[in-house]
Motif scaffolding. Structure first.
Motif, PDB file in Angstrom:
ATOM      1  N   SER A  83      43.396  51.649  57.162  1.00 11.06           N
ATOM      2  CA  SER A  83      43.894  52.718  56.299  1.00 11.06           C
ATOM      3  C   SER A  83      45.397  52.839  56.486  1.00 11.06           C
ATOM      4  CB  SER A  83      43.211  54.050  56.618  1.00 11.06           C
ATOM      5  OG  SER A  83      43.593  54.507  57.911  1.00 11.06           O
ATOM      6  N   LEU A  84      46.036  53.488  55.495  1.00 11.00           N
ATOM      7  CA  LEU A  84      47.479  53.693  55.538  1.00 11.00           C
ATOM      8  C   LEU A  84      47.769  55.131  55.116  1.00 11.00           C
ATOM      9  CD1 LEU A  84      50.151  52.118  56.065  1.00 11.00           C
ATOM     10  CD2 LEU A  84      50.292  51.795  53.600  1.00 11.00           C
ATOM     11  N   SER A  85      48.564  55.835  55.904  1.00  9.79           N
ATOM     12  CA  SER A  85      48.926  57.223  55.612  1.00  9.79           C
ATOM     13  C   SER A  85      50.434  57.341  55.488  1.00  9.79           C
ATOM     14  CB  SER A  85      48.418  58.164  56.707  1.00  9.79           C
ATOM     15  OG  SER A  85      47.013  58.083  56.832  1.00  9.79           O
ATOM     16  N   PRO A 105      47.711  46.406  43.197  1.00  9.05           N
ATOM     17  CA  PRO A 105      47.394  47.743  43.698  1.00  9.05           C
ATOM     18  C   PRO A 105      46.085  47.754  44.493  1.00  9.05           C
ATOM     19  CG  PRO A 105      48.032  47.820  41.375  1.00  9.05           C
ATOM     20  CD  PRO A 105      47.852  46.376  41.720  1.00  9.05           C
ATOM     21  N   VAL A 106      46.081  48.538  45.562  1.00  8.99           N
ATOM     22  CA  VAL A 106      44.899  48.716  46.400  1.00  8.99           C
ATOM     23  C   VAL A 106      44.543  50.200  46.395  1.00  8.99           C
ATOM     24  CG1 VAL A 106      43.931  48.515  48.711  1.00  8.99           C
ATOM     25  CG2 VAL A 106      45.508  46.773  47.872  1.00  8.99           C
ATOM     26  N   GLY A 107      43.299  50.522  46.059  1.00  9.13           N
ATOM     27  CA  GLY A 107      42.881  51.913  46.059  1.00  9.13           C
ATOM     28  C   GLY A 107      43.425  52.669  44.857  1.00  9.13           C
ATOM     29  N   ILE A 108      43.275  53.985  44.886  1.00  8.82           N
ATOM     30  CA  ILE A 108      43.690  54.859  43.790  1.00  8.82           C
ATOM     31  C   ILE A 108      45.127  55.312  44.020  1.00  8.82           C
ATOM     32  CG2 ILE A 108      43.193  57.023  42.579  1.00  8.82           C
ATOM     33  CD1 ILE A 108      40.301  56.743  43.523  1.00  8.82           C
ATOM     34  N   SER A 117      54.018  66.390  51.903  1.00 10.67           N
ATOM     35  CA  SER A 117      52.576  66.322  52.072  1.00 10.67           C
ATOM     36  C   SER A 117      52.196  64.934  52.572  1.00 10.67           C
ATOM     37  CB  SER A 117      51.859  66.629  50.751  1.00 10.67           C
ATOM     38  OG  SER A 117      52.296  65.718  49.743  1.00 10.67           O
ATOM     39  N   GLU A 118      50.966  64.807  53.036  1.00 10.97           N
ATOM     40  CA  GLU A 118      50.469  63.536  53.566  1.00 10.97           C
ATOM     41  C   GLU A 118      49.394  62.987  52.652  1.00 10.97           C
ATOM     42  OE1 GLU A 118      48.923  61.545  57.765  1.00 10.97           O
ATOM     43  OE2 GLU A 118      48.710  63.711  57.455  1.00 10.97           O
ATOM     44  N   ILE A 119      49.478  61.683  52.357  1.00 10.46           N
ATOM     45  CA  ILE A 119      48.444  60.997  51.594  1.00 10.46           C
ATOM     46  C   ILE A 119      47.851  59.900  52.470  1.00 10.46           C
ATOM     47  CG2 ILE A 119      49.532  61.477  49.375  1.00 10.46           C
ATOM     48  CD1 ILE A 119      50.548  58.572  49.377  1.00 10.46           C
ATOM     49  N   ARG A 120      46.584  59.590  52.215  1.00  6.18           N
ATOM     50  CA  ARG A 120      45.896  58.566  53.008  1.00  6.18           C
ATOM     51  C   ARG A 120      45.112  57.667  52.078  1.00  6.18           C
ATOM     52  NH1 ARG A 120      40.961  57.722  55.798  1.00  6.18           N
ATOM     53  NH2 ARG A 120      41.241  56.681  57.833  1.00  6.18           N
ATOM     54  N   THR A 144      57.208  59.509  57.357  1.00  7.58           N
ATOM     55  CA  THR A 144      56.457  58.804  58.396  1.00  7.58           C
ATOM     56  C   THR A 144      55.422  57.880  57.760  1.00  7.58           C
ATOM     57  OG1 THR A 144      56.697  60.714  59.857  1.00  7.58           O
ATOM     58  CG2 THR A 144      55.039  59.089  60.474  1.00  7.58           C
ATOM     59  N   VAL A 145      55.244  56.708  58.370  1.00  6.48           N
ATOM     60  CA  VAL A 145      54.200  55.759  57.970  1.00  6.48           C
ATOM     61  C   VAL A 145      53.251  55.580  59.146  1.00  6.48           C
ATOM     62  CG1 VAL A 145      53.682  53.400  57.249  1.00  6.48           C
ATOM     63  CG2 VAL A 145      55.712  54.549  56.363  1.00  6.48           C
ATOM     64  N   THR A 146      51.962  55.715  58.869  1.00  6.24           N
ATOM     65  CA  THR A 146      50.947  55.567  59.910  1.00  6.24           C
ATOM     66  C   THR A 146      49.872  54.606  59.420  1.00  6.24           C
ATOM     67  OG1 THR A 146      51.319  57.832  60.674  1.00  6.24           O
ATOM     68  CG2 THR A 146      49.281  56.757  61.387  1.00  6.24           C
ATOM     69  N   ALA A 147      49.546  53.616  60.233  1.00  9.01           N
ATOM     70  CA  ALA A 147      48.530  52.629  59.871  1.00  9.01           C
ATOM     71  C   ALA A 147      47.446  52.592  60.938  1.00  9.01           C
ATOM     72  CB  ALA A 147      49.146  51.244  59.701  1.00  9.01           C
ATOM     73  N   GLU A 148      46.197  52.570  60.485  1.00  5.26           N
ATOM     74  CA  GLU A 148      45.074  52.329  61.388  1.00  5.26           C
ATOM     75  C   GLU A 148      44.762  50.840  61.309  1.00  5.26           C
ATOM     76  OE1 GLU A 148      40.425  53.686  62.237  1.00  5.26           O
ATOM     77  OE2 GLU A 148      41.420  54.242  60.369  1.00  5.26           O
ATOM     78  N   VAL A 149      44.891  50.131  62.413  1.00  2.16           N
ATOM     79  CA  VAL A 149      44.802  48.681  62.410  1.00  2.16           C
ATOM     80  C   VAL A 149      43.761  48.211  63.423  1.00  2.16           C
ATOM     81  CG1 VAL A 149      47.221  48.456  61.747  1.00  2.16           C
ATOM     82  CG2 VAL A 149      46.601  48.385  64.159  1.00  2.16           C
ATOM     83  N   GLU A 150      43.384  46.955  63.262  1.00  2.00           N
ATOM     84  CA  GLU A 150      42.586  46.281  64.279  1.00  2.00           C
ATOM     85  C   GLU A 150      43.114  44.877  64.447  1.00  2.00           C
ATOM     86  OE1 GLU A 150      38.590  46.399  62.839  1.00  2.00           O
ATOM     87  OE2 GLU A 150      38.796  44.518  61.737  1.00  2.00           O
ATOM     88  N   SER A 151      42.992  44.348  65.641  1.00  4.81           N
ATOM     89  CA  SER A 151      43.539  43.040  65.951  1.00  4.81           C
ATOM     90  C   SER A 151      42.528  41.946  65.637  1.00  4.81           C
ATOM     91  CB  SER A 151      43.930  42.969  67.433  1.00  4.81           C
ATOM     92  OG  SER A 151      44.376  41.665  67.762  1.00  4.81           O
TER      93      SER A 151
END
Length: 387
Positions: A83-85, A105-108, A117-120, A144-151
């Protein structure tokens, strides 16, 4: 009260007042200073990477997420994003923000307003962090950019055994290259640099080119395995995807290459792996480089050896000067210490640089004040490794 006693009481009272003031008015935090994101993602486990940006994004400007998160090329290719916020605000009214993967484009699409405000955005399974970009329909202030990642990286192989792909795995190589006229792309070298694996011992089912021909021109692609044509010559059209099936059950022994003829914009190259035979290397390892080094443009060995964990005892160069009759090539440590030097000329030479003590590839680089072409390097590893 004696003068000395009076002075002591005044000092004590001053200290108490200062402590009380510090508790009521704590010290203001220092302005934010970007630091490299700290994370240690494990295979299959999620991890959060967040970076304070404080940057204006102009209308229709595209920003790469991995650059915003200040990741190195080696790190971004080892991470998949769940995910990306974004924490942001618009400059004028409502603004539509999109997340792109490989330009699509990915997602809506999400709406950013003037109030912060924050979008995810939840991302499809297997989305590569290196492929993600951010774009907006009008100017916004990105906080701010926040990413939920996995290796996707697993611990390295045992000494003497190189990391190989899994049978049936689809390998994704980020290219992002505009080809004009012709190009000869070593897929083995890209796999080593970006994924830290070797294709040696792997059967290849197909190679998929993600890219398109420049309008009005014709272009073709073909796959060479160990110098031999192993698939059809495919025409590249305006469509994004050009699959090239391989007509062989042989495995890669030395190299796998994609040869392009024509003007093509390449975004990514995927490799579908079939069966994989484990390979071990106890002797020297030769790597094709084909790069020029000169003043201010060295060659860090970590870039060409990928995630090699073994310690290096010597390096044999295949090198030649570009313009001068002779040039000196030096092997340097990250501290700047000169470990070994050699002279090369316009005639291709194969000098050997020996280390007094074994060192890892991440600690070493090749440097030269004069332009020198490094065609290849042959690395000899320490026989008895200390881990």
């Amino acid at each position: 009260m004696k003068p000395a006693s009076s002075f002591f009481v005044l000092v004590l009272l001053g200290s108490l007042v200062a402590n009380a003031a510090a508790q009521v008015n704590p010290q203001r935090p220092r302005p934010h200073q970007p630091q490299p994101p700290q994370y240690q993602p494990l295979p299959g486990q999620g991890q959060i990477i967040s970076e304070r940006i404080m940057q204006n994004v102009h209308m229709h400007e595209r920003l790469r997420v991995s650059e915003l998160l200040r990741l190195s090329p080696g790190e971004e290719h080892l991470l998949q994003a769940r995910s990306l916020s974004l924490l942001a605000s618009s400059i004028r009214g409502q603004v539509q923000v999109e997340i792109l993967s490989l330009g699509r484009p990915v997602g809506i699409p999400q709406i950013i307003r003037r109030q912060q405000s924050e979008i995810r955005v939840q991302l499809p399974l297997g989305t590569q962090l290196a492929d993600l970009e951010i774009t907006a329909s009008d100017e916004i202030l990105l906080d701010t950019v926040t990413a939920e990642v996995e290796s996707t990286y697993s611990p390295g192989p045992i000494p003497g055994q190189e990391l190989q792909p899994l049978p049936g795995q689809m390998l994704k190589l980020d290219v992002r290259r505009d080809v004009r006229g012709a190009a000869d792309i070593s897929l083995e070298q890209l796999a080593q640099q970006q994924l830290g694996i070797t294709l040696e011992g792997s059967q290849i089912e197909r190679v998929v080119l993600l890219g398109s021909v420049v309008r009005g021109y014709n272009a073709t692609a073909q796959v060479l395995m160990d110098g031999r044509l192993v698939g059809p010559i495919k025409s590249i059209g305006a469509q994004l995807t050009t699959p090239i099936p391989l007509r062989t059950f042989e495995e890669v022994r030395r190299d796998l290459r994609l040869v392009i003829r024509g003007d093509v914009v390449i975004q990514q190259i995927n490799i579908k792996v079939g069966n994989v035979r484990p390979v071990q290397h106890h002797g020297p390892q030769r790597i094709q480089v084909g790069r020029e080094i000169s003043a201010g443009r060295g060659l860090p060995l970590g870039q060409v050896l990928g995630f090699e964990q073994r310690l290096i005892s010597s390096i044999e160069l295949e090198a030649r000067t570009q313009r001068h009759a002779q040039a000196e090539v030096a092997l340097l440590a990250v501290s700047g210490q000169v470990l070994a030097t050699t002279q090369v000329s316009q005639i291709p030479m194969r000098p050997v640089l020996r280390l007094l003590r074994p060192m890892s590839a991440r600690e070493l680089s090749l440097e030269s004040f004069s332009p020198v072409i490094i065609e290849s390097i042959e690395v000899d590893f320490e026989r008895f490794q200390v881990w």
